[in-house]
Design a protein around this motif. Structure first.
Motif, short mmCIF file in Angstrom:
data_model
loop_
_atom_site.label_atom_id
_atom_site.label_comp_id
_atom_site.label_asym_id
_atom_site.label_seq_id
_atom_site.Cartn_x
_atom_site.Cartn_y
_atom_site.Cartn_z
N THR A 149 0.82 -1.22 0.00
CA THR A 149 0.00 0.00 0.00
C THR A 149 0.86 1.27 0.00
N GLY A 150 2.18 1.13 -0.04
CA GLY A 150 3.05 2.28 -0.04
C GLY A 150 3.44 2.77 1.33
N GLY A 151 3.20 1.97 2.38
CA GLY A 151 3.53 2.36 3.74
C GLY A 151 4.76 1.64 4.26
N ILE A 152 5.01 1.79 5.53
CA ILE A 152 6.12 1.13 6.22
C ILE A 152 5.72 0.98 7.68
N ASP A 153 6.20 -0.08 8.33
CA ASP A 153 5.87 -0.31 9.74
C ASP A 153 7.15 -0.64 10.49
N LEU A 154 7.67 0.34 11.22
CA LEU A 154 8.91 0.16 11.99
C LEU A 154 8.66 -0.40 13.38
N SER A 155 7.41 -0.58 13.75
CA SER A 155 7.10 -0.98 15.12
C SER A 155 7.06 -2.49 15.32
N VAL A 156 7.17 -3.28 14.25
CA VAL A 156 6.89 -4.72 14.37
C VAL A 156 7.88 -5.44 15.27
N GLY A 157 9.14 -4.99 15.32
CA GLY A 157 10.10 -5.66 16.19
C GLY A 157 9.74 -5.52 17.66
N SER A 158 9.39 -4.32 18.07
CA SER A 158 8.98 -4.09 19.47
C SER A 158 7.64 -4.76 19.76
N VAL A 159 6.73 -4.74 18.79
CA VAL A 159 5.43 -5.40 18.98
C VAL A 159 5.62 -6.91 19.10
N PHE A 160 6.55 -7.45 18.32
CA PHE A 160 6.88 -8.88 18.42
C PHE A 160 7.34 -9.24 19.82
N ALA A 161 8.28 -8.46 20.36
CA ALA A 161 8.78 -8.73 21.71
C ALA A 161 7.68 -8.55 22.75
N ILE A 192 14.63 -9.60 22.69
CA ILE A 192 14.51 -9.98 21.29
C ILE A 192 13.74 -8.91 20.52
N GLY A 193 13.75 -9.02 19.21
CA GLY A 193 12.96 -8.13 18.36
C GLY A 193 13.68 -6.89 17.91
N THR A 194 14.83 -6.57 18.51
CA THR A 194 15.56 -5.37 18.10
C THR A 194 16.11 -5.57 16.69
N GLY A 195 15.74 -4.70 15.78
CA GLY A 195 16.19 -4.82 14.40
C GLY A 195 15.36 -5.75 13.55
N MET A 196 14.37 -6.42 14.13
CA MET A 196 13.56 -7.34 13.34
C MET A 196 12.80 -6.63 12.23
N GLU A 197 12.39 -5.37 12.49
CA GLU A 197 11.67 -4.64 11.46
C GLU A 197 12.53 -4.45 10.21
N LEU A 198 13.83 -4.28 10.39
CA LEU A 198 14.73 -4.12 9.25
C LEU A 198 14.89 -5.44 8.50
N ASP A 199 14.97 -6.55 9.24
CA ASP A 199 15.04 -7.86 8.60
C ASP A 199 13.77 -8.14 7.80
N ALA A 200 12.63 -7.78 8.37
CA ALA A 200 11.36 -8.01 7.67
C ALA A 200 11.27 -7.18 6.40
N ILE A 201 11.68 -5.92 6.49
CA ILE A 201 11.66 -5.06 5.31
C ILE A 201 12.61 -5.60 4.25
N ALA A 202 13.80 -6.04 4.67
CA ALA A 202 14.77 -6.59 3.73
C ALA A 202 14.21 -7.82 3.02
N ALA A 203 13.56 -8.71 3.77
CA ALA A 203 12.99 -9.91 3.16
C ALA A 203 11.89 -9.57 2.17
N VAL A 204 11.06 -8.60 2.51
CA VAL A 204 9.96 -8.21 1.63
C VAL A 204 10.50 -7.62 0.33
N VAL A 205 11.49 -6.73 0.45
CA VAL A 205 12.04 -6.09 -0.75
C VAL A 205 12.83 -7.08 -1.59
N ILE A 206 13.62 -7.94 -0.95
CA ILE A 206 14.35 -8.96 -1.69
C ILE A 206 13.38 -9.88 -2.42
#
Length: 341
Positions: free
Chosen positions: A85-97, A262-276
């Motif tokens: 949808t053209g958005g981004i979610d940086l909160s998922v790592g903290s929400v995961f923890a 846990i969860g620190t930096g997970m949002e970046l890993d998720a974004i990387a996986a989605v874009v890759i």
């Protein structure tokens, strides 16, 4: 009486078949590379690694990779919908923890409490993100960065600055959800695959899924088409929060505790996986299957680093960053090539 003779129709000459133009071929190849490039790289890496490292191709190692990838894959599934949808979610790592801590605390009251509490709280955080972005017109980066800090702060408050670790009773139904296996593969793997299958159906076979592509392609055009743009954005952030919280609950069941670090930096890993996996950061294009290949590719890279032994886990970030740069550059090139055809 003279009879009228009708001239016989001459047989029509066969029309020459038009050969596909080189421009169409190049556009088709560019589209395939964008959607399935991660799968091709994953297959190549797995084949080469199986020959180089004998222990890599074993069933035990495959099961280990699948379990490790299952939690981040659930988070990345929600991230895929947001980015389309053209958005981004940086909160998922903290929400995961936070979801893991809430699930571990609530597990003393049974399985359903351990699942429902993180879903309610993390879903509320996701809905808050969506409302502030869609209704208040705030930037997704700022809103989700704020909720990243807020969720982490709530987690620390619940655990007395990390001093308290809530444990899950061994042998309970909730622990079995994270540690049980079917055919050697853990329940989290099967749950993740089921969620991806459902996500693929929703994205490709429902009007809601098509609305995501329309909103990501052009929100103004989607509004003119009569699509509920604001409601769609609220829903995708709600789903992202729910999936991140659910993944955290599964991880707590797996570890038998609500780990706070846990969860620190997970949002970046998720974004990387989605874009890759081929989803465009600008929105409007992507797939859940591509995200799955992206997650598995990063998990395989991490496993290979462990196989080498002389490299530490920090090299995964270097490799992931390199992959991400290459993929983004390739996406820009492919998109430009498709526009010029």
């Amino acid at each position: 009486m003279n009879s009228l003779t009708t001239p016989r129709p001459t047989p029509a000459s066969p029309r020459p078949t038009a050969s596909p133009s080189p421009a169409l071929d190049q556009e088709r190849i560019a589209s395939l590379l964008q959607r399935h490039g991660a799968l091709a790289v994953l297959v190549a890496v797995v084949l080469v690694s199986s020959f180089v490292f004998p222990s890599f191709g074993t069933l035990d190692n495959a099961q280990n990779i699948a379990v490790q990838a299952s939690f981040i894959s659930v988070v990345a599934l929600g991230m895929t919908l947001v980015i389309i949808t053209g958005g981004i979610d940086l909160s998922v790592g903290s929400v995961f923890a936070l979801g893991g801590v809430l699930a571990a605390w609530a597990s003393q009251y049974g399985l359903w409490a351990a699942l429902l509490l993180p879903l309610v709280v993390c879903g509320a955080i996701g809905a808050l993100n969506g409302l502030l972005i869609a209704r208040a017109g705030m930037a997704p980066f700022i809103v989700t960065l704020a909720t990243l800090l807020g969720a982490r702060g709530l987690l620390l408050a619940l655990t007395h600055e990390g001093a308290t670790t809530y444990l899950v009773s061994r042998g309970s139904a909730f622990a079995e959800l994270g540690q049980g296996t079917v055919g050697g593969f853990g329940y989290p793997v099967l749950i993740a695959l089921a969620l991806f299958a459902a996500g693929g159906v929703v994205l490709q076979r429902t009007s809601f899924g098509q609305s995501l592509f329309a909103v990501g392609g052009s929100s103004d055009a989607a509004t003119l088409m009569g699509l509920p743009v604001a409601r769609t954005r609220v829903l995708v952030y709600l789903l992202s929060g729910l999936l991140a919280g659910f993944a955290g609950a599964l991880n707590a069941a797996r570890l038998s505790s609500g780990v706070t670090i846990i969860g620190t930096g997970m949002e970046l890993d998720a974004i990387a996986a989605v874009v890759i996996g081929g989803t465009l950061l600008v929105g409007g294009a992507g797939s859940v299957s591509g995200t799955l290949w992206g997650v598995l590719l990063l998990a395989v890279i991490q496993n290979l680093i462990n196989q080498i032994g002389s490299l530490n886990s920090s090299y995964q970030s270097v490799v992931s960053g390199g992959f991400l740069i290459v993929v983004v550059v390739a996406q820009r090139y492919l998109a430009r090539a498709r526009r010029t055809r």
